[in-house]
Design a protein around this motif. Structure first.
Motif, short mmCIF file in Angstrom:
data_model
loop_
_atom_site.label_atom_id
_atom_site.label_comp_id
_atom_site.label_asym_id
_atom_site.label_seq_id
_atom_site.Cartn_x
_atom_site.Cartn_y
_atom_site.Cartn_z
N THR A 155 -37.28 15.30 11.24
CA THR A 155 -38.26 14.64 10.37
C THR A 155 -38.31 15.46 9.08
O THR A 155 -37.75 16.55 9.00
N MET A 156 -39.02 14.94 8.11
CA MET A 156 -39.33 15.76 6.95
C MET A 156 -40.48 16.70 7.33
O MET A 156 -41.10 16.54 8.39
N HIS A 157 -40.76 17.69 6.49
CA HIS A 157 -41.80 18.67 6.84
C HIS A 157 -42.57 19.04 5.57
O HIS A 157 -41.96 19.26 4.51
N PRO A 158 -43.92 19.12 5.64
CA PRO A 158 -44.71 19.33 4.43
C PRO A 158 -44.48 20.68 3.75
O PRO A 158 -44.67 20.80 2.54
N LEU A 159 -44.08 21.71 4.52
CA LEU A 159 -43.88 23.04 3.94
C LEU A 159 -42.41 23.45 3.93
O LEU A 159 -41.93 23.99 2.93
N PHE A 160 -41.71 23.21 5.01
CA PHE A 160 -40.33 23.68 5.13
C PHE A 160 -39.33 22.68 4.54
O PHE A 160 -38.20 23.05 4.24
N GLY A 161 -39.75 21.46 4.38
CA GLY A 161 -38.87 20.44 3.82
C GLY A 161 -38.21 19.58 4.88
O GLY A 161 -38.24 18.36 4.81
N LEU A 162 -37.61 20.22 5.88
CA LEU A 162 -36.91 19.50 6.94
C LEU A 162 -37.22 20.14 8.28
O LEU A 162 -37.09 21.35 8.45
N ASN A 163 -37.64 19.33 9.23
CA ASN A 163 -37.80 19.80 10.60
C ASN A 163 -36.49 19.56 11.32
O ASN A 163 -36.19 18.44 11.73
N GLY A 164 -35.69 20.60 11.44
CA GLY A 164 -34.39 20.49 12.07
C GLY A 164 -34.05 21.77 12.80
O GLY A 164 -34.93 22.46 13.33
N ALA A 165 -32.78 22.11 12.83
CA ALA A 165 -32.31 23.26 13.61
C ALA A 165 -32.92 24.57 13.14
O ALA A 165 -33.32 25.41 13.97
N LEU A 166 -33.01 24.80 11.84
CA LEU A 166 -33.49 26.08 11.33
C LEU A 166 -34.96 26.30 11.66
O LEU A 166 -35.35 27.37 12.15
N LEU A 167 -35.81 25.32 11.41
CA LEU A 167 -37.24 25.50 11.69
C LEU A 167 -37.51 25.54 13.18
O LEU A 167 -38.30 26.35 13.66
N ASN A 168 -36.84 24.68 13.94
CA ASN A 168 -37.11 24.57 15.37
C ASN A 168 -36.55 25.75 16.16
O ASN A 168 -37.01 26.02 17.27
N SER A 169 -35.58 26.45 15.62
CA SER A 169 -35.01 27.61 16.34
C SER A 169 -35.61 28.92 15.87
O SER A 169 -35.21 29.98 16.34
N GLY A 170 -36.57 28.86 14.97
CA GLY A 170 -37.22 30.08 14.49
C GLY A 170 -38.72 29.97 14.60
O GLY A 170 -39.32 30.30 15.64
N PHE A 171 -39.36 29.49 13.57
CA PHE A 171 -40.82 29.37 13.51
C PHE A 171 -41.40 28.65 14.71
O PHE A 171 -42.42 29.07 15.27
N GLU A 172 -40.77 27.56 15.15
CA GLU A 172 -41.33 26.77 16.25
C GLU A 172 -41.14 27.42 17.62
O GLU A 172 -41.70 26.94 18.61
N CYS A 173 -40.40 28.52 17.68
CA CYS A 173 -40.23 29.24 18.95
C CYS A 173 -41.23 30.38 19.11
O CYS A 173 -41.24 31.07 20.13
N LEU A 174 -42.07 30.60 18.10
CA LEU A 174 -42.99 31.73 18.11
C LEU A 174 -44.27 31.41 18.87
O LEU A 174 -44.61 30.26 19.12
N SER A 175 -45.01 32.47 19.20
CA SER A 175 -46.34 32.29 19.77
C SER A 175 -47.28 31.77 18.69
O SER A 175 -46.99 31.83 17.49
N GLY A 176 -48.44 31.26 19.11
CA GLY A 176 -49.40 30.76 18.15
C GLY A 176 -49.88 31.82 17.17
O GLY A 176 -50.03 31.57 15.97
N ARG A 177 -50.10 33.02 17.68
CA ARG A 177 -50.55 34.13 16.82
C ARG A 177 -49.49 34.46 15.77
O ARG A 177 -49.80 34.70 14.60
#
Length: 298
Positions: A147-169
């Motif tokens: 999908t598109m993303h309001p901050l990162f631009g694209l919700n794809g491999a890069l965002l989902n394999s980094g930021f989205e793998c982190l804990s909430g904190r």
């Protein structure tokens, strides 16, 4: 359409011919990072598309895979967040039975069960806390509903394999006060967005270290909406469905993905060009190569 030309069969051929299971051996613990949808988001990825990947992983490892996603940063329903996460996922059709594996919360019911991994000596972050479902597995498959993303631009491999793998904190630390929910149409200063993007890209180093670089990526270009799945609503997709892309290189994969979106969507504006800066940053950190060869299978 014949049976061999069904969407399911195309996904199976994609996994086999792209080498997804080549490095898997019996006994490996494998986790699939997926995107589950919030209540109100109407274009969530069909569970069957994820189940196909889970079944192929299980055939190779003889282990039932785990599928995980992380808590939302806003608890809309004002209840126990862990229970709400699983209830919402189940209501959207994401269950152990439909997914072909065990659906878990990446950071546990608290959202903050994690281990710390370094992002390199030259990193602004130093290290990041990665959810236990990811960092305590042997192999990670990143299955991204693009999908598109309001901050990162694209919700794809890069965002989902980094930021989205982190804990909430850890996600809160990476955001540094930025809100990922831009409902009012107001955008933060560009310098703040750029700083977030650089931190989010650095996160990937920690995740790669956690699983010793054993990561495979699939981008699902299916119902590509302007909002990501953690939003409580969704506008219409920006283009028709374009199929699926797979690679062991997240930079090449996202570069091919944004190029396809740019070629086939209307009114995308400068989003595609803005995302090129993220591709350049990721390439400079040694996360992959932007130059890709696109092999069309069907």
């Amino acid at each position: 359409m014949s049976f061999d030309n069904s969407v399911s069969q195309k996904l199976i051929r994609l996994l086999k011919e792209s080498g997804a299971t080549d490095d898997l051996v019996e006994g490996m613990r494998i986790t699939l990072k997926v995107n589950t949808a919030e209540v109100g988001y109407e274009y969530s990825l069909r569970p069957g598309f994820l189940r196909i990947a889970a079944e192929e992983a299980e055939k190779a490892t003889k282990n039932t895979p785990m599928l995980c996603d992380g808590h939302r940063l806003v608890d809309y329903w004002k209840q126990s967040r862990g229970n709400v996460f699983l209830s919402v996922a189940s209501a959207r059709g994401y269950t152990d039975d439909t997914l072909g594996g065990c659906l878990v919360i990446n950071g546990g019911f608290s959202g903050d069960e994690s281990d710390l991994f370094s992002c390199g000596t030259d990193s602004e972050l130093g290290g990041v806390e990665i959810g236990t479902a990811v960092c305590r597995s042997d192999v990670l498959w990143v299955l991204s509903h693009v999908t598109m993303h309001p901050l990162f631009g694209l919700n794809g491999a890069l965002l989902n394999s980094g930021f989205e793998c982190l804990s909430g904190r850890a996600k809160t630390r990476i955001l540094k006060g930025l809100s990922p929910y831009l409902f009012d149409g107001q955008s933060p200063p560009q310098k703040d967005i750029q700083s977030f993007r650089e931190r989010a890209v650095e996160c990937i180093r920690g995740v790669k270290k956690a699983v010793e670089n054993r990561i495979f990526y699939i981008n699902y270009l299916w119902d590509v909406t302007p909002q990501p799945e953690y939003y409580p609503y969704s506008d219409k997709p920006v283009m028709e469905n374009m199929g699926f892309l797979a690679s062991k290189d997240p930079v090449a994969l996202d570069n091919a993905t944004i190029s396809i979106i740019d070629e086939n969507s209307k009114n995308l504006g400068s989003a595609a060009e803005d995302f090129r800066t993220i591709i350049e940053k990721a390439e400079s950190l040694g996360l992959g190569q932007s130059k890709q060869t696109l092999i069309r299978m069907s």
